[in-house]
Design an enzyme around this catalytic site. Structure first.
Site, PDB file in Angstrom:
ATOM      1  N   PHE A 266       0.811  -1.229   0.000  1.00  0.00           N
ATOM      2  CA  PHE A 266       0.000   0.000   0.000  1.00  0.00           C
ATOM      3  C   PHE A 266       0.840   1.273   0.000  1.00  0.00           C
ATOM      4  O   PHE A 266       0.484   2.281   0.598  1.00  0.00           O
ATOM      5  CB  PHE A 266      -1.033  -0.023   1.148  1.00  0.00           C
ATOM      6  CG  PHE A 266      -2.241  -0.842   0.755  1.00  0.00           C
ATOM      7  CD1 PHE A 266      -2.102  -2.194   0.469  1.00  0.00           C
ATOM      8  CD2 PHE A 266      -3.491  -0.266   0.623  1.00  0.00           C
ATOM      9  CE1 PHE A 266      -3.186  -2.962   0.049  1.00  0.00           C
ATOM     10  CE2 PHE A 266      -4.583  -1.022   0.197  1.00  0.00           C
ATOM     11  CZ  PHE A 266      -4.418  -2.375  -0.078  1.00  0.00           C
TER      12      PHE A 266
ATOM     13  N   GLY B  36     -10.005   4.439  -4.312  1.00  0.00           N
ATOM     14  CA  GLY B  36     -11.452   4.489  -4.508  1.00  0.00           C
ATOM     15  C   GLY B  36     -12.057   3.200  -3.995  1.00  0.00           C
ATOM     16  O   GLY B  36     -11.507   2.570  -3.094  1.00  0.00           O
TER      17      GLY B  36
ATOM     18  N   CYS C  34     -15.236   0.733  -0.204  1.00  0.00           N
ATOM     19  CA  CYS C  34     -14.952   0.764   1.239  1.00  0.00           C
ATOM     20  C   CYS C  34     -14.153   1.983   1.717  1.00  0.00           C
ATOM     21  O   CYS C  34     -14.633   2.720   2.570  1.00  0.00           O
ATOM     22  CB  CYS C  34     -14.229  -0.512   1.638  1.00  0.00           C
ATOM     23  SG  CYS C  34     -15.296  -1.953   1.553  1.00  0.00           S
TER      24      CYS C  34
ATOM     25  N   LYS D  75     -16.016   5.514   1.781  1.00  0.00           N
ATOM     26  CA  LYS D  75     -17.159   5.624   2.705  1.00  0.00           C
ATOM     27  C   LYS D  75     -16.727   5.389   4.148  1.00  0.00           C
ATOM     28  O   LYS D  75     -17.239   6.035   5.060  1.00  0.00           O
ATOM     29  CB  LYS D  75     -18.282   4.671   2.298  1.00  0.00           C
ATOM     30  CG  LYS D  75     -18.158   3.261   2.823  1.00  0.00           C
ATOM     31  CD  LYS D  75     -19.442   2.438   2.649  1.00  0.00           C
ATOM     32  CE  LYS D  75     -19.186   0.969   2.978  1.00  0.00           C
ATOM     33  NZ  LYS D  75     -19.000   0.684   4.386  1.00  0.00           N
TER      34      LYS D  75
HETATM   35  N1  LIG Z   1     -17.259  -5.400  -0.331  1.00  0.00           N
HETATM   36  C1  LIG Z   1     -16.169  -5.555   0.395  1.00  0.00           C
HETATM   37  O1  LIG Z   1     -15.078  -5.758  -0.133  1.00  0.00           O
HETATM   38  C2  LIG Z   1     -16.246  -5.479   1.904  1.00  0.00           C
HETATM   39  C3  LIG Z   1     -15.161  -5.930   2.674  1.00  0.00           C
HETATM   40  C4  LIG Z   1     -15.235  -5.845   4.075  1.00  0.00           C
HETATM   41  C5  LIG Z   1     -16.362  -5.317   4.691  1.00  0.00           C
HETATM   42  N2  LIG Z   1     -17.402  -4.880   3.917  1.00  0.00           N
HETATM   43  C6  LIG Z   1     -18.606  -4.376   4.615  1.00  0.00           C
HETATM   44  O2  LIG Z   1     -19.579  -5.433   4.610  1.00  0.00           O
HETATM   45  C7  LIG Z   1     -20.917  -4.890   4.527  1.00  0.00           C
HETATM   46  C8  LIG Z   1     -21.640  -5.515   3.351  1.00  0.00           C
HETATM   47  O3  LIG Z   1     -21.002  -5.096   2.170  1.00  0.00           O
HETATM   48  P1  LIG Z   1     -21.184  -5.873   0.766  1.00  0.00           P
HETATM   49  O4  LIG Z   1     -20.149  -5.264  -0.133  1.00  0.00           O
HETATM   50  O5  LIG Z   1     -21.228  -7.309   0.982  1.00  0.00           O
HETATM   51  O6  LIG Z   1     -22.647  -5.349   0.352  1.00  0.00           O
HETATM   52  P2  LIG Z   1     -23.464  -5.720  -0.979  1.00  0.00           P
HETATM   53  O7  LIG Z   1     -24.159  -4.477  -1.377  1.00  0.00           O
HETATM   54  O8  LIG Z   1     -22.568  -6.422  -1.939  1.00  0.00           O
HETATM   55  O9  LIG Z   1     -24.561  -6.818  -0.486  1.00  0.00           O
HETATM   56  C9  LIG Z   1     -25.556  -6.569   0.432  1.00  0.00           C
HETATM   57  C10 LIG Z   1     -26.694  -7.587   0.271  1.00  0.00           C
HETATM   58  O10 LIG Z   1     -27.679  -7.329   1.287  1.00  0.00           O
HETATM   59  C11 LIG Z   1     -28.970  -7.565   0.731  1.00  0.00           C
HETATM   60  N3  LIG Z   1     -29.968  -6.884   1.554  1.00  0.00           N
HETATM   61  C12 LIG Z   1     -30.289  -5.556   1.591  1.00  0.00           C
HETATM   62  N4  LIG Z   1     -31.240  -5.326   2.538  1.00  0.00           N
HETATM   63  C13 LIG Z   1     -31.525  -6.527   3.100  1.00  0.00           C
HETATM   64  C14 LIG Z   1     -32.385  -6.948   4.152  1.00  0.00           C
HETATM   65  N5  LIG Z   1     -33.168  -6.082   4.814  1.00  0.00           N
HETATM   66  N6  LIG Z   1     -32.419  -8.263   4.480  1.00  0.00           N
HETATM   67  C15 LIG Z   1     -31.643  -9.162   3.821  1.00  0.00           C
HETATM   68  N7  LIG Z   1     -30.794  -8.831   2.832  1.00  0.00           N
HETATM   69  C16 LIG Z   1     -30.728  -7.525   2.472  1.00  0.00           C
HETATM   70  C17 LIG Z   1     -28.838  -7.052  -0.686  1.00  0.00           C
HETATM   71  O11 LIG Z   1     -29.872  -7.596  -1.506  1.00  0.00           O
HETATM   72  C18 LIG Z   1     -27.422  -7.531  -1.067  1.00  0.00           C
HETATM   73  O12 LIG Z   1     -27.457  -8.816  -1.658  1.00  0.00           O
HETATM   74  C19 LIG Z   1     -20.725  -3.376   4.469  1.00  0.00           C
HETATM   75  O13 LIG Z   1     -20.805  -2.864   5.769  1.00  0.00           O
HETATM   76  C20 LIG Z   1     -19.299  -3.214   3.945  1.00  0.00           C
HETATM   77  O14 LIG Z   1     -18.724  -1.985   4.346  1.00  0.00           O
HETATM   78  C21 LIG Z   1     -17.380  -4.967   2.554  1.00  0.00           C
HETATM   79  O1  LIG Z   2      -0.763   0.843  -2.975  1.00  0.00           O
HETATM   80  C1  LIG Z   2      -1.940   1.029  -3.273  1.00  0.00           C
HETATM   81  C2  LIG Z   2      -2.968   0.103  -2.963  1.00  0.00           C
HETATM   82  C3  LIG Z   2      -4.281   0.413  -3.302  1.00  0.00           C
HETATM   83  N1  LIG Z   2      -4.582   1.579  -3.944  1.00  0.00           N
HETATM   84  C4  LIG Z   2      -5.986   1.901  -4.258  1.00  0.00           C
HETATM   85  O2  LIG Z   2      -6.758   1.735  -3.076  1.00  0.00           O
HETATM   86  C5  LIG Z   2      -8.090   1.342  -3.405  1.00  0.00           C
HETATM   87  C6  LIG Z   2      -8.527   0.139  -2.570  1.00  0.00           C
HETATM   88  O3  LIG Z   2      -7.779  -1.001  -2.951  1.00  0.00           O
HETATM   89  P1  LIG Z   2      -7.882  -2.402  -2.152  1.00  0.00           P
HETATM   90  O4  LIG Z   2      -7.629  -2.152  -0.721  1.00  0.00           O
HETATM   91  O5  LIG Z   2      -7.040  -3.385  -2.850  1.00  0.00           O
HETATM   92  O6  LIG Z   2      -9.396  -2.794  -2.429  1.00  0.00           O
HETATM   93  P2  LIG Z   2     -10.730  -3.056  -1.580  1.00  0.00           P
HETATM   94  O7  LIG Z   2     -11.352  -4.268  -2.155  1.00  0.00           O
HETATM   95  O8  LIG Z   2     -11.490  -1.778  -1.546  1.00  0.00           O
HETATM   96  O9  LIG Z   2     -10.273  -3.478  -0.075  1.00  0.00           O
HETATM   97  C7  LIG Z   2     -10.197  -2.546   1.016  1.00  0.00           C
HETATM   98  O10 LIG Z   2     -11.476  -2.328   1.588  1.00  0.00           O
HETATM   99  C8  LIG Z   2     -12.118  -3.536   2.081  1.00  0.00           C
HETATM  100  C9  LIG Z   2     -13.505  -3.152   2.569  1.00  0.00           C
HETATM  101  O11 LIG Z   2     -13.486  -2.553   3.836  1.00  0.00           O
HETATM  102  C10 LIG Z   2     -11.259  -4.119   3.189  1.00  0.00           C
HETATM  103  O12 LIG Z   2     -11.900  -5.290   3.717  1.00  0.00           O
HETATM  104  C11 LIG Z   2      -9.874  -4.449   2.638  1.00  0.00           C
HETATM  105  O13 LIG Z   2      -9.058  -4.946   3.697  1.00  0.00           O
HETATM  106  C12 LIG Z   2      -9.271  -3.167   2.060  1.00  0.00           C
HETATM  107  O14 LIG Z   2      -7.996  -3.445   1.476  1.00  0.00           O
HETATM  108  C13 LIG Z   2      -8.087   1.072  -4.928  1.00  0.00           C
HETATM  109  O15 LIG Z   2      -8.649   2.203  -5.589  1.00  0.00           O
HETATM  110  C14 LIG Z   2      -6.612   0.946  -5.272  1.00  0.00           C
HETATM  111  O16 LIG Z   2      -6.325   1.349  -6.600  1.00  0.00           O
HETATM  112  C15 LIG Z   2      -3.577   2.484  -4.256  1.00  0.00           C
HETATM  113  O17 LIG Z   2      -3.840   3.565  -4.821  1.00  0.00           O
HETATM  114  N2  LIG Z   2      -2.282   2.185  -3.917  1.00  0.00           N
END
Ligand SMILES: NC(=O)c1ccc[n+]([C@@H]2O[C@H](COP(=O)([O-])OP(=O)(O)OC[C@H]3O[C@@H](n4cnc5c(N)ncnc54)[C@H](O)[C@@H]3O)[C@@H](O)[C@H]2O)c1
Ligand SMILES: O=c1ccn([C@@H]2O[C@H](COP(=O)(O)OP(=O)(O)O[C@H]3O[C@H](CO)[C@@H](O)[C@H](O)[C@H]3O)[C@@H](O)[C@H]2O)c(=O)[nH]1
Length: 430
Positions: free
Chosen positions: A258, A266, A269, A272
């Site tokens: 990183f 962007g 995650c 926001k």
């Molecule tokens: N996407 C990631 O990489 C990631 C990684 C770590 C943590 N998180 C966190 O995990 C959480 C979930 O993120 P996501 O990316 O999986 O979301 P997502 O938008 O991909 O999926 C959410 C799901 O919830 C369902 N849903 C909505 N309202 C509902 C309800 N009332 N009952 C049952 N199902 C319902 C939707 O239909 C959808 O399928 C967020 O808080 C996010 O910040 C996301």
């Molecule tokens: O050296 C770096 C590494 C990443 N990025 C940018 O950072 C953003 C996020 O990248 P990455 O972290 O790989 O992707 P996500 O899938 O968004 O994962 C982050 O967000 C998730 C949701 O919270 C967490 O669970 C993960 O641990 C965390 O890495 C992207 O726009 C990348 O292009 C850079 O600019 N430089």
């Protein structure tokens, strides 16, 4: 064990399939009928490497999906994996979490045995105890600590490597307030921890677990912004920032991950979550200066990229190729992609924009239906007055003769991915 997962998106589907893989019986509850049908047909509703195979293997056996919350009554533990988006001012929007907690609580009213509800979603500190738990108690008629327990288990998976990240975590964080909840959480994770060759398991409180997630994401986002700050200084001195950053990464106290400087972070995650913890910190009377600066540096990077473009080409009336629309390589996700502010600024400057991405074009088209899209980088470059490189897709490193078809071969690289060559005006952001 019998597990239920509420929400079947990136996180809910990944953890459900992986929990089934390590031997649990899992039911996914989602309000989206198409998602449920897809899972029950043995297909993954989202694209993640390895997920299709796991879903195909376990669907109809240890993994099933339903729109009916009643299914949770036959399980020991429910994970809430629902979206936690941003409000306009950056505060976390808990409306979906509250709706899910209400449905879950009402269902648990008809369960006699105690139940553990675990927040998997990213939520600001105290949300589980002060927002989710009271809804669960009110709707279920159960009492916290008696026939209802809560827990918090933050998720650190990345899009594009979700299955691998979940099955081989750097750490597992288990937040609970009672020994009973801690014991149940331990039992859920025991088979995964054993399979992953014993990663550290952090047993902590619920609010601490909530904060660990924001600390993790905030630190990583700020690390990238600090790398960008340093790289911007390097650029002014005409110093190679890659050499500087890779050298400091050799110090084990800094680490090389990183430190990728460029047009910034962007995705669904970092933006926001950093906004939510800044808003939450201000609410409790603290001004989080470092995290605010991380956002400021991140917001400036696309502006700086356009500044580099303007040094060579006036965007007014120019045909500008935007290479890379996804928020990072390896995904078709365009949420908070750096391409969004760039395309907006180019359109404001009256440029003629042609976008290209190996997989994210259709998602970007939903946001920008009126710009032109190309089927290949070469097609996007054909006749362009300039190219902006926004996502570090490996294929952009191989571009070569494609540049010869540009009207004026100006390449402004926001990710330092294009290989410099004779015959193009190459300008890197950092
Ligand atoms: N996407 C990631 O990489 C990631 C990684 C770590 C943590 N998180 C966190 O995990 C959480 C979930 O993120 P996501 O990316 O999986 O979301 P997502 O938008 O991909 O999926 C959410 C799901 O919830 C369902 N849903 C909505 N309202 C509902 C309800 N009332 N009952 C049952 N199902 C319902 C939707 O239909 C959808 O399928 C967020 O808080 C996010 O910040 C996301
Ligand atoms: O050296 C770096 C590494 C990443 N990025 C940018 O950072 C953003 C996020 O990248 P990455 O972290 O790989 O992707 P996500 O899938 O968004 O994962 C982050 O967000 C998730 C949701 O919270 C967490 O669970 C993960 O641990 C965390 O890495 C992207 O726009 C990348 O292009 C850079 O600019 N430089």
């Amino acid at each position: 064990m019998q597990l239920s997962i509420v929400g079947s998106g990136y996180v809910g589907t990944t953890i459900a399939a992986c929990f089934a893989e390590v031997g649990h019986d899992v039911v996914n509850v989602d309000i989206d009928e198409e998602t449920v049908a897809t899972l029950n047909d043995g297909d993954a509703p989202i694209h993640e490497p390895g997920l299709d195979d796991l879903v195909a293997e376990h669907a109809g056996d240890r993994l099933r999906a339903t729109t009916d919350y009643a299914a949770v009554r036959d399980t020991d533990v429910t994970f809430l994996a629902l979206p936690t988006p941003s409000e306009d001012d950056g505060h976390i929007d808990l409306s979906i979490m509250k709706a899910g907690a209400r449905s879950l609580g009402a269902t648990l009213a008809e369960k006699d045995e105690p139940h553990l509800v675990v927040t998997k979603s990213t939520v600001v500190p105290t949300t589980t105890e002060e927002v989710i738990a009271p809804i669960l108690e009110e709707e279920s008629g159960k009492t916290l600590g008696e026939d209802l327990d809560i827990g918090m288990n933050p998720e650190f998976l990345r899009e594009g490597s979700a299955v691998e990240d979940f099955l081989s975590p750097d750490k597992v964080v288990l937040g609970s307030e009672t020994e009973r909840a801690a014991g149940t959480l331990r039992a859920v994770f025991d088979p995964l921890v054993a399979r992953a060759e014993d990663p550290p398991v952090v047993e902590t409180g619920v609010a601490e677990a909530e904060m660990i997630k924001y600390a993790n994401n905030g630190f990583l986002a700020a690390k990238i912004s600090l790398a960008n700050d340093i790289a911007n200084i390097c650029k002014e001195y005409d110093i190679d920032s890659e050499e500087v950053l890779s050298a400091i990464g050799l110090d084990h106290r800094i680490g090389s991950a990183f430190l990728g400087a460029g047009v910034g972070w962007g995705g669904s995650c970092f933006p926001k979550d950093v906004a939510a913890i800044i808003a939450a910190a201000r609410d409790v009377g603290y001004d989080p200066a470092m995290l605010e600066a991380a956002v400021e540096v991140n917001d400036r990077q696309p502006v700086r990229l356009l500044g580099r473009l303007r040094e060579h080409v006036d965007p007014d009336g120019a045909r500008v190729a935007v290479l890379g629309l996804a928020f990072k390589p390896g995904t078709d996700d365009v949420r908070n992609s750096r391409a969004i502010p760039l395309v907006e600024a180019l359109l404001d400057a009256n440029a003629d924009v042609v976008g290209y991405d190996p997989v994210a074009t259709e998602n970007f088209r939903d946001e920008f239906p009126d710009i032109e899209y190309a089927d290949s980088a070469g097609e996007a470059l054909d006749g362009a007055d300039a190219a902006l490189v926004v996502t570090d897709w490996p294929e952009f490193a191989d571009l070569d003769t494609e540049f010869d078809a540009m009207a004026t071969p100006v390449v402004v690289d926001g990710r330092r991915i294009v290989t410099r060559r004779d015959g193009i005006v190459y300008e890197s952001l950092v």
